[in-house]
Design an enzyme around this catalytic site. Structure first.
Site, PDB file in Angstrom:
ATOM      1  N   CYS A 131       0.871  -1.181   0.000  1.00 55.70           N
ATOM      2  CA  CYS A 131       0.000   0.000   0.000  1.00 55.70           C
ATOM      3  C   CYS A 131       0.907   1.229   0.000  1.00 55.70           C
ATOM      4  O   CYS A 131       2.047   1.166  -0.453  1.00 55.70           O
ATOM      5  CB  CYS A 131      -0.977  -0.029   1.170  1.00 55.70           C
ATOM      6  SG  CYS A 131      -0.218   0.114   2.805  1.00 55.70           S
ATOM      7  N   GLY A 133       1.701   3.700   2.842  1.00 57.77           N
ATOM      8  CA  GLY A 133       2.566   3.914   3.993  1.00 57.77           C
ATOM      9  C   GLY A 133       2.912   2.677   4.787  1.00 57.77           C
ATOM     10  O   GLY A 133       3.663   2.762   5.769  1.00 57.77           O
ATOM     11  N   ASN A 134       2.339   1.510   4.388  1.00 57.26           N
ATOM     12  CA  ASN A 134       2.588   0.263   5.109  1.00 57.26           C
ATOM     13  C   ASN A 134       2.267   0.397   6.600  1.00 57.26           C
ATOM     14  O   ASN A 134       2.968  -0.112   7.461  1.00 57.26           O
ATOM     15  CB  ASN A 134       4.038  -0.178   4.917  1.00 57.26           C
ATOM     16  CG  ASN A 134       4.317  -1.614   5.353  1.00 57.26           C
ATOM     17  OD1 ASN A 134       5.415  -1.934   5.784  1.00 57.26           O
ATOM     18  ND2 ASN A 134       3.329  -2.493   5.272  1.00 57.26           N
ATOM     19  N   ARG A 137      -3.480  -0.750   5.371  1.00 55.00           N
ATOM     20  CA  ARG A 137      -4.054  -1.800   4.526  1.00 55.00           C
ATOM     21  C   ARG A 137      -3.148  -3.010   4.318  1.00 55.00           C
ATOM     22  O   ARG A 137      -3.595  -4.162   4.473  1.00 55.00           O
ATOM     23  CB  ARG A 137      -4.447  -1.207   3.164  1.00 55.00           C
ATOM     24  CG  ARG A 137      -5.592  -0.214   3.238  1.00 55.00           C
ATOM     25  CD  ARG A 137      -5.744   0.564   1.939  1.00 55.00           C
ATOM     26  NE  ARG A 137      -4.634   1.500   1.739  1.00 55.00           N
ATOM     27  CZ  ARG A 137      -4.495   2.271   0.661  1.00 55.00           C
ATOM     28  NH1 ARG A 137      -5.385   2.187  -0.318  1.00 55.00           N
ATOM     29  NH2 ARG A 137      -3.481   3.106   0.563  1.00 55.00           N
ATOM     30  N   ASP A 243      -7.845   4.069   1.301  1.00 55.35           N
ATOM     31  CA  ASP A 243      -6.906   4.290   2.401  1.00 55.35           C
ATOM     32  C   ASP A 243      -7.661   4.890   3.590  1.00 55.35           C
ATOM     33  O   ASP A 243      -8.256   5.967   3.475  1.00 55.35           O
ATOM     34  CB  ASP A 243      -5.805   5.245   1.954  1.00 55.35           C
ATOM     35  CG  ASP A 243      -4.638   5.296   2.928  1.00 55.35           C
ATOM     36  OD1 ASP A 243      -4.765   4.762   4.041  1.00 55.35           O
ATOM     37  OD2 ASP A 243      -3.602   5.878   2.546  1.00 55.35           O
TER      38      ASP A 243
END
Length: 273
Positions: A131, A133-134, A137, A243
């Site tokens: 995704c 920014g880790n 999600r 997001d």
């Protein structure tokens, strides 16, 4: 194997989608595919957008032909055109592997050695979730997959990463909360940026939105064929998963439910195959 050795001396036997013409398909419905590295052959393929149905230049069981002068008369008399692109450099024939069965079976050991093949075929499958920014999600996807796959016998290495991670950080507080409520602890997770090693180690790369798809395919073009949007892979739907960063806990829960549903579909699909 494809990523490592194509173009090159590797022939793979796949399940064929055709049964005719008969001479392309073996008795078990398999068809041999190879992408050679020879520049003349590749030029012909690229200029005309062709696939070539070919045979070896030698009779079955006899020594491979390295020079046009070695071509047997029985073959030469049946050919309308011969392209002489010079003497073939010394080396063995292509290695032939049947991938219609699991684990794959080596039918002929050639240029690529058995040890090299075994090293790849015995390596656990790798799945990477990506995704932005880790922190939300992809962390959820990794957590759900590990939870539901834990009862399977096949070993799979699961990782996640982000396209815009600047430095390691913990998941968002709501991510930790909603996952904890689902009996999954992600509190110790540290975000990481997607990199070449992660791409190389992954057999399937599943992203949350089209923006991630375009970024990865542009940055890692050699991995294009193993990068998918999650919903596209599971349900053939080109839809993204939104997001939740900066939204309410209720919205995080909605996103988590959506990802959990897709992960269950993913596991069902992988189990069937």
């Amino acid at each position: 194997m494809i990523n490592k050795w194509w173009p090159g001396p590797l022939t793979l036997i796949f399940k064929s989608a055709i049964s005719d013409p008969w001479y392309l398909v073996n008795q078990k419905g398999g068809i041999g595919i190879r992408i050679p590295s020879h520049p003349v052959v590749n030029k012909i393929l690229q200029e005309n957008g062709l696939s070539l149905a070919t045979t070896s230049a030698n009779l079955s069981g006899e020594q491979s032909i390295k020079d046009i002068e070695e071509l047997p008369f029985i073959i030469k008399e049946k050919i309308d055109l011969i392209v002489d692109s010079g003497k073939i450099p010394p080396g063995k024939e292509s290695t032939v592997i049947d991938v219609t069965i699991s684990p794959p079976r080596i039918l002929r050991e050639g240029e690529i050695k058995r040890e090299e093949i075994t090293k790849i075929t015995q390596k656990p499958a790798g799945i990477l979730f990506v995704c932005t920014g880790n922190s939300c999600r992809s962390v959820m996807a990794e957590g759900f997959f590990k939870k539901y796959w834990s009862k399977k016998q096949n070993k799979v290495e699961i990782k996640s990463a982000g396209t815009s991670v600047r430095f390691p950080s913990s998941p968002s507080s709501y991510t930790v909360q909603v996952m904890k409520e689902r009996r999954i602890d992600v509190s110790s997770y540290q975000s990481k940026r997607v990199n070449q090693n992660l791409i190389d180690d992954s057999d399937i790369i599943l992203v949350m939105e089209e923006v991630h798809l375009y970024y990865l395919k542009r940055t890692f073009p050699e991995a294009e064929n193993k990068i998918w949007m999650l919903k596209e892979f599971t349900s053939n739907r080109k839809e993204g998963i939104p997001d939740p960063i900066g939204t309410s806990k209720a919205y995080y829960e909605k996103v988590a439910d959506e990802i959990e549903g897709e992960i269950k579909k993913l596991i069902g699909k992988l189990s069937d195959n």
